[in-house]
Design an enzyme around this catalytic site. Structure first.
Site, PDB file in Angstrom:
ATOM      1  N   HIS A  11     -20.776  29.913  36.642  1.00 58.61           N
ATOM      2  CA  HIS A  11     -21.387  28.602  36.441  1.00 58.61           C
ATOM      3  C   HIS A  11     -20.600  27.774  35.436  1.00 58.61           C
ATOM      4  O   HIS A  11     -20.393  28.214  34.298  1.00 58.61           O
ATOM      5  CB  HIS A  11     -22.823  28.800  35.955  1.00 58.61           C
ATOM      6  CG  HIS A  11     -23.608  27.536  35.859  1.00 58.61           C
ATOM      7  ND1 HIS A  11     -24.148  27.096  34.676  1.00 58.61           N
ATOM      8  CD2 HIS A  11     -23.936  26.615  36.798  1.00 58.61           C
ATOM      9  CE1 HIS A  11     -24.798  25.960  34.898  1.00 58.61           C
ATOM     10  NE2 HIS A  11     -24.687  25.645  36.178  1.00 58.61           N
ATOM     11  N   GLU A  38     -18.532  27.376  40.041  1.00 60.47           N
ATOM     12  CA  GLU A  38     -19.249  26.115  40.246  1.00 60.47           C
ATOM     13  C   GLU A  38     -18.780  25.135  39.191  1.00 60.47           C
ATOM     14  O   GLU A  38     -18.624  25.511  38.015  1.00 60.47           O
ATOM     15  CB  GLU A  38     -20.759  26.352  40.086  1.00 60.47           C
ATOM     16  CG  GLU A  38     -21.629  25.149  40.369  1.00 60.47           C
ATOM     17  CD  GLU A  38     -22.090  24.345  39.148  1.00 60.47           C
ATOM     18  OE1 GLU A  38     -22.842  23.394  39.337  1.00 60.47           O
ATOM     19  OE2 GLU A  38     -21.676  24.665  37.996  1.00 60.47           O
ATOM     20  N   ASP A  40     -19.020  20.716  37.955  1.00 60.26           N
ATOM     21  CA  ASP A  40     -19.700  19.427  38.135  1.00 60.26           C
ATOM     22  C   ASP A  40     -18.661  18.313  38.176  1.00 60.26           C
ATOM     23  O   ASP A  40     -17.734  18.302  37.362  1.00 60.26           O
ATOM     24  CB  ASP A  40     -20.661  19.184  36.966  1.00 60.26           C
ATOM     25  CG  ASP A  40     -21.665  20.307  36.824  1.00 60.26           C
ATOM     26  OD1 ASP A  40     -22.515  20.455  37.717  1.00 60.26           O
ATOM     27  OD2 ASP A  40     -21.585  21.053  35.817  1.00 60.26           O
ATOM     28  N   HIS A  53     -20.319  17.645  32.953  1.00 61.41           N
ATOM     29  CA  HIS A  53     -21.733  17.809  33.312  1.00 61.41           C
ATOM     30  C   HIS A  53     -22.648  16.672  32.852  1.00 61.41           C
ATOM     31  O   HIS A  53     -23.378  16.084  33.646  1.00 61.41           O
ATOM     32  CB  HIS A  53     -22.270  19.135  32.758  1.00 61.41           C
ATOM     33  CG  HIS A  53     -23.706  19.383  33.106  1.00 61.41           C
ATOM     34  ND1 HIS A  53     -24.759  18.909  32.347  1.00 61.41           N
ATOM     35  CD2 HIS A  53     -24.266  20.002  34.157  1.00 61.41           C
ATOM     36  CE1 HIS A  53     -25.909  19.250  32.911  1.00 61.41           C
ATOM     37  NE2 HIS A  53     -25.646  19.911  34.001  1.00 61.41           N
ATOM     38  N   GLU A 113     -20.283  20.541  42.574  1.00 62.92           N
ATOM     39  CA  GLU A 113     -21.553  19.820  42.503  1.00 62.92           C
ATOM     40  C   GLU A 113     -21.261  18.364  42.168  1.00 62.92           C
ATOM     41  O   GLU A 113     -20.712  18.063  41.099  1.00 62.92           O
ATOM     42  CB  GLU A 113     -22.467  20.434  41.432  1.00 62.92           C
ATOM     43  CG  GLU A 113     -23.789  19.694  41.408  1.00 62.92           C
ATOM     44  CD  GLU A 113     -24.681  20.024  40.219  1.00 62.92           C
ATOM     45  OE1 GLU A 113     -24.540  21.087  39.601  1.00 62.92           O
ATOM     46  OE2 GLU A 113     -25.531  19.158  39.930  1.00 62.92           O
TER      47      GLU A 113
END
Ligand code: G3P
Ligand code: MG
Length: 248
Positions: A11, A38, A40, A53, A113
Site C-alpha cells: 500500500h 498500490e 495514488d 495521496h 488509484e
C-alpha cells in the site's frame, strides 16, 4: 478473464517502512517481496500526473496548503521524506512516469488509484491514461481504481480494456451494484477494517474480485481471506505477507 492478483499488494509502496508514494517506498515493497504495489495519482496545477495521496501538502512534505495549487516545478522543490524519518530527508514527490519506470525495472504489477483533487476528476484520469498508454502495455498487471465515479467513467471511455476497480468507502453507497455494472469494473475494493461478511458475499454474488484496504493485522487478514477476499492492501508486507496464506 479475472485479473491474476497476488495475495497482498504493498500500500502506497510499503508505507510502514518508507515514506508513502515515493520511489523509495516502491523499491522497499519490491525488496520485501511484494509482487504488486498500490499508488495514488494526482495532477499538479499544470497537469503533470504525480504520485501523492493527500489534497494538502502539510502531512507528508515541507510545503503547505493545497497540492492542486502547485505547479510541477514548485512541487519538485519540496521534500517528502523527512516527516517519516531523517534518513529519507530530501527525497522528491515522484511523477507517474518515474514510478512506472521503477515498477517496470522491478517487474511489479500496479494498482493506480486515481485520487483527483476536487474538481479535476476527468482531467486526472485523462492525463494519467495519456502518460500510461505511452509507457505501459501489460493489461494483466494493471488495475485502475478510484472512489471517483467520474474518473472511472473517463477510464471506461478512454481505456475500456484495462481492468477497473470501484473503491467503496467504509459505508458503501446504496447503489454500488448499479455503479459497478455501469462502470464495468472487474473488482470492488472495500475497507476491510469495517467490512462485514455480508458485503463480501454480496460482491462475490456479482462475480467480481474483491480487494480490501488497508490491512496491517494478521488476524484480520486471515478472516478476510476466509470470507473470500482475493487480495489485501497492506502498509506492512512483513506482518501481512504472501506466506501468511500458504497452505502448509
Ligand atoms: O486503494 C486502496 C486504498 O489506498 C484506498 O484508500 O485513502 O489509502 O488511498 P487510501
Ligand atoms: Mg490509495
Amino acid at each position: 478473464m479475472p485479473l491474476k492478483l497476488p495475495n497482498i499488494i504493498g500500500h502506497r509502496g510499503a508505507a510502514a517502512y518508507a515514506p508513502e508514494n515515493t520511489l523509495e517506498s516502491i523499491q522497499t515493497a519490491a525488496d520485501m517481496g511484494c509482487k504488486w504495489v498500490e499508488l495514488d495519482v494526482k495532477l499538479s496545477k499544470d497537469s503533470v500526473p504525480m504520485i501523492f495521496h493527500d489534497d494538502d501538502l502539510d502531512r507528508t512534505t515541507n510545503g503547505h496548503g493545497p497540492f492542486a495549487d502547485m505547479k510541477f516545478e514548485d512541487l519538485r522543490d519540496l521534500e517528502c521524506g523527512h516527516w517519516f524519518s531523517e534518513s529519507f530527508s530530501g527525497i522528491k514527490i515522484p511523477t507517474l512516469e518515474e514510478a512506472i519506470e521503477i515498477i517496470l525495472q522491478r517487474d511489479l504489477g500496479v494498482n493506480l488509484e486515481i485520487k483527483p483533487c476536487p474538481g479535476r476528476e476527468v482531467e486526472t484520469a485523462e492525463a494519467m491514461l495519456d502518460v500510461l498508454s505511452q509507457i505501459w502495455d501489460d493489461r494483466d498487471r494493471l488495475l485502475i481504481s478510484s472512489f471517483s465515479h467520474v474518473s472511472l467513467e473517463t477510464s471506461l471511455d478512454m481505456a475500456n480494456d484495462w481492468y477497473r476497480g470501484l473503491l467503496l468507502e467504509s459505508e458503501p453507497m446504496e447503489n454500488w451494484k448499479e455503479l459497478a455494472d455501469y462502470l464495468e469494473v472487474s473488482t470492488v475494493n472495500i475497507d476491510g477494517r469495517t467490512a462485514n461478511r455480508e458485503l463480501v458475499e454480496e460482491i462475490m454474488d456479482t462475480e467480481r474480485q474483491i480487494l480490501a484496504y488497508t490491512i496491517n493485522d494478521q488476524q484480520l487478514a486471515r478472516t478476510l481471506r476466509q470470507w473470500g477476499v482475493d487480495a489485501l492492501f497492506t502498509d506492512d508486507p512483513d506482518t501481512v505477507s504472501e506466506d501468511l496464506f500458504k497452505v502448509h
